[in-house]
Write a protein that holds these residues in place. Structure first.
Motif, short mmCIF file in Angstrom:
data_model
loop_
_atom_site.label_atom_id
_atom_site.label_comp_id
_atom_site.label_asym_id
_atom_site.label_seq_id
_atom_site.Cartn_x
_atom_site.Cartn_y
_atom_site.Cartn_z
N SER A 258 0.61 -0.66 -0.24
CA SER A 258 0.34 -0.15 -0.71
C SER A 258 0.50 1.17 -0.38
O SER A 258 -0.12 2.61 -0.25
N LEU A 259 1.96 1.58 0.77
CA LEU A 259 3.03 2.50 0.70
C LEU A 259 3.87 2.65 -0.37
O LEU A 259 3.58 3.32 -1.27
N MET A 260 3.63 1.42 -1.41
CA MET A 260 4.52 1.35 -2.88
C MET A 260 3.62 1.70 -3.97
O MET A 260 4.27 2.59 -5.01
N HIS A 261 2.46 1.96 -3.71
CA HIS A 261 1.96 1.86 -4.77
C HIS A 261 0.39 2.85 -4.50
O HIS A 261 -0.31 3.37 -5.02
N ARG A 262 1.23 3.52 -2.70
CA ARG A 262 -0.25 4.49 -2.53
C ARG A 262 -1.34 4.19 -2.78
O ARG A 262 -1.97 5.34 -2.98
N ALA A 263 -1.64 3.19 -2.20
CA ALA A 263 -3.42 2.50 -2.09
C ALA A 263 -3.98 2.92 -0.55
O ALA A 263 -2.78 3.07 0.42
N ASP A 264 -4.79 3.68 -0.60
CA ASP A 264 -5.06 3.84 0.66
C ASP A 264 -5.80 1.80 1.23
O ASP A 264 -6.08 1.00 0.98
N LEU A 265 -5.38 1.67 2.48
CA LEU A 265 -5.00 0.82 3.32
C LEU A 265 -6.25 0.79 4.49
O LEU A 265 -5.94 2.08 5.41
N VAL A 266 -6.61 0.02 4.59
CA VAL A 266 -7.30 0.56 5.86
C VAL A 266 -7.14 -0.86 7.33
O VAL A 266 -7.42 -1.70 6.51
N LEU A 267 -7.38 -0.19 7.94
CA LEU A 267 -6.49 -1.68 9.22
C LEU A 267 -7.35 -1.42 10.31
O LEU A 267 -7.87 -0.77 10.98
N ILE A 268 -7.55 -3.34 10.15
CA ILE A 268 -8.80 -3.69 11.73
C ILE A 268 -8.20 -4.17 12.77
O ILE A 268 -7.37 -4.98 12.31
N ARG A 269 -8.35 -4.23 13.35
CA ARG A 269 -7.29 -4.53 15.33
C ARG A 269 -7.64 -6.34 15.13
O ARG A 269 -8.81 -6.31 14.50
N PRO A 270 -6.21 -6.72 15.04
CA PRO A 270 -6.75 -8.67 14.73
C PRO A 270 -7.50 -8.93 16.40
O PRO A 270 -8.58 -9.74 15.81
N GLU A 271 -7.65 -8.12 17.29
CA GLU A 271 -8.93 -8.86 18.40
C GLU A 271 -10.00 -8.91 17.77
O GLU A 271 -10.95 -9.06 18.46
N ASP A 272 -10.48 -7.77 17.13
CA ASP A 272 -11.36 -7.22 17.17
C ASP A 272 -12.63 -7.80 15.96
O ASP A 272 -13.60 -7.93 16.12
N PHE A 273 -11.29 -8.77 15.02
CA PHE A 273 -11.35 -9.28 13.74
C PHE A 273 -12.06 -10.51 14.47
O PHE A 273 -13.16 -11.44 14.34
N ILE A 274 -11.08 -10.92 15.80
CA ILE A 274 -11.60 -12.70 16.06
C ILE A 274 -13.18 -12.47 17.01
O ILE A 274 -13.57 -13.17 17.11
N ALA A 275 -12.95 -11.11 17.76
CA ALA A 275 -14.32 -10.67 18.62
C ALA A 275 -16.03 -10.87 17.68
O ALA A 275 -16.70 -11.55 17.96
N LYS A 276 -15.28 -9.94 16.40
CA LYS A 276 -16.42 -10.31 15.65
C LYS A 276 -16.38 -9.69 14.17
O LYS A 276 -15.49 -8.98 13.21
#
Length: 231
Positions: A18-36
């Motif tokens: 995402s840095l190399m190609h200047r793309a938008d990146l949305v990050l979610i916390r791993p613990e949030d994904f596991i819970a929901k």
């Protein structure tokens, strides 16, 4: 991506591109994904995500745990590349995910099984982005899923217990060589010597080559050390 940033797939596979190609990146916390786990799919829908990646277990978790009311109104039609790697890919898991979320716009052709490892920083094999993944039953009666051919500059060899090269369709240990292979483990010359030989890396993974494409069965040593106990 919800993958931890200390994980190779999360850091090298998501953040660096995402840095190399200047793309938008949305990050979610791993613990949030596991819970929901529905958070992942809702984020893909909200941001019109094109690429996302996860291990096989995550697709199974979504298929089993997410309820209709958790994802009411989502649209996954923009998700064109759903990378699946970091562990053995199972067609039963992938099929369950596709069936569960097909009504929400997810396309089976988006599933893209891949193979990589930190010692190769990162990718070794990629399946086709534009067609459904290939699967079948091998000569040993076991299911296989194609992880695609080696990327440009990479070679893959399947070897037996005496490091002899095996024939197509025979199952053995996966060895790889390529331009991004590690020079060695930091300050661990003995461990380095165990896995590197003439530019080739012993991955410790078990698999086979079929029509030039790699499939993986598991690890040569499926072992977890838990509180001093070998499981």
């Amino acid at each position: 991506s919800w993958l931890p940033l200390y994980h190779d797939m999360g850091l090298i596979g998501c953040v660096v591109p995402s840095l190399m190609h200047r793309a938008d990146l949305v990050l979610i916390r791993p613990e949030d994904f596991i819970a929901k786990p529905a958070l992942w799919l809702r984020a893909l829908s909200r941001h019109k995500g094109i690429i996302s990646t996860a291990p096989n277990f995550a697709y199974g978790l979504c298929a089993q745990r997410i309820r209709d009311e958790d994802i009411e109104g989502i649209d996954l039609s923009s998700w064109h590349i759903a990378l699946n790697g970091a562990e053995a890919v199972r067609s039963s898991t992938v099929d369950a995910f596709c069936e569960r979320f097909g009504p929400y716009g997810f396309k089976k052709e988006a599933i893209t099984p891949v193979y990589g490892l930190s010692e190769a920083a990162l990718a070794v094999c990629f399946s086709d982005f534009k067609s459904s993944y290939s699967s079948g039953i091998g000569a040993d009666g076991e299911e296989w899923i194609s992880l695609g051919p080696p990327l440009p500059g990479f070679d893959v060899s399947i070897r037996g217990p005496n490091r002899e090269e095996l024939q197509e369709g025979e199952q053995g240990v996966i060895w790889v060589r390529g331009p991004s292979l590690m020079e060695g483990y930091l300050n661990q010359p003995e461990a380095t010597a165990e896995v590197l030989e003439d530019g080739w890396l012993n991955t410790g993974d078990v698999g086979q080559l079929i029509a030039g494409e790699l499939s993986i069965a598991g690890r040569a040593k499926d072992l977890i050390i838990l509180n001093g106990r070998n499981v």
